[in-house]
Motif scaffolding. Structure first.
Motif, short mmCIF file in Angstrom:
data_model
loop_
_atom_site.label_atom_id
_atom_site.label_comp_id
_atom_site.label_asym_id
_atom_site.label_seq_id
_atom_site.Cartn_x
_atom_site.Cartn_y
_atom_site.Cartn_z
N ALA A 35 0.83 -1.20 0.00
CA ALA A 35 0.00 0.00 0.00
C ALA A 35 0.87 1.26 0.00
CB ALA A 35 -0.93 0.00 1.20
N ASN A 36 1.97 1.25 0.74
CA ASN A 36 2.86 2.40 0.77
C ASN A 36 3.53 2.62 -0.59
OD1 ASN A 36 2.30 2.92 3.44
ND2 ASN A 36 4.07 1.82 4.21
N GLU A 37 3.94 1.55 -1.24
CA GLU A 37 4.56 1.69 -2.56
C GLU A 37 3.55 2.20 -3.58
OE1 GLU A 37 6.34 -2.08 -3.41
OE2 GLU A 37 8.03 -1.72 -2.06
N GLU A 38 2.32 1.72 -3.50
CA GLU A 38 1.27 2.19 -4.42
C GLU A 38 0.98 3.67 -4.19
OE1 GLU A 38 -3.47 1.44 -5.15
OE2 GLU A 38 -2.27 -0.20 -4.35
N LEU A 42 1.44 7.34 -6.85
CA LEU A 42 0.26 8.07 -7.30
C LEU A 42 0.57 9.37 -8.05
CD1 LEU A 42 -2.35 7.58 -4.45
CD2 LEU A 42 -2.49 6.75 -6.78
N PRO A 43 1.48 10.21 -7.60
CA PRO A 43 1.74 11.45 -8.34
C PRO A 43 2.29 11.20 -9.75
CG PRO A 43 2.67 11.60 -6.14
CD PRO A 43 2.22 10.19 -6.33
N PHE A 44 2.95 10.10 -9.94
CA PHE A 44 3.55 9.81 -11.25
C PHE A 44 2.57 9.11 -12.19
CE2 PHE A 44 6.95 9.63 -8.05
CZ PHE A 44 7.64 10.77 -8.45
N ASP A 45 1.44 8.63 -11.68
CA ASP A 45 0.45 7.96 -12.50
C ASP A 45 -0.54 8.93 -13.14
OD1 ASP A 45 1.58 5.55 -11.91
OD2 ASP A 45 0.15 5.04 -10.31
N LEU A 46 -0.51 10.19 -12.74
CA LEU A 46 -1.43 11.18 -13.30
C LEU A 46 -0.95 11.61 -14.68
CD1 LEU A 46 -1.96 13.42 -10.16
CD2 LEU A 46 -3.52 11.71 -11.08
N PRO A 47 -1.89 11.91 -15.58
CA PRO A 47 -1.47 12.39 -16.90
C PRO A 47 -0.91 13.81 -16.80
CG PRO A 47 -3.85 12.47 -16.70
CD PRO A 47 -3.33 11.80 -15.46
#
Length: 55
Positions: A35-38, A42-47
């Motif tokens: 969960a911590n790695e996910e 998150l900031p890098f998964d945004l377009p």
């Protein structure tokens, strides 16, 4: 009354320390690793909002 105040202050300090250590232990427990790695990704998964390749 002044003696009770000193004990209440010490008791609240100990309770606060125990809660803090408990939260740190929970956050760094091996079961939270995925969960911590996910969450870290998150900031890098945004377009990209200002991409130069927009049509």
């Amino acid at each position: 009354m002044e003696q009770i105040t000193a004990y209440l202050s010490a008791f609240s300090t100990v309770i606060g320390l125990v809660v803090f250590v408990g939260i740190v232990w929970w956050a760094w427990s091996p079961g939270r690793r995925e969960a911590n790695e996910e969450s870290a990704e998150l900031p890098f998964d945004l377009p990209d909002e200002f991409s130069k390749d927009k049509s």
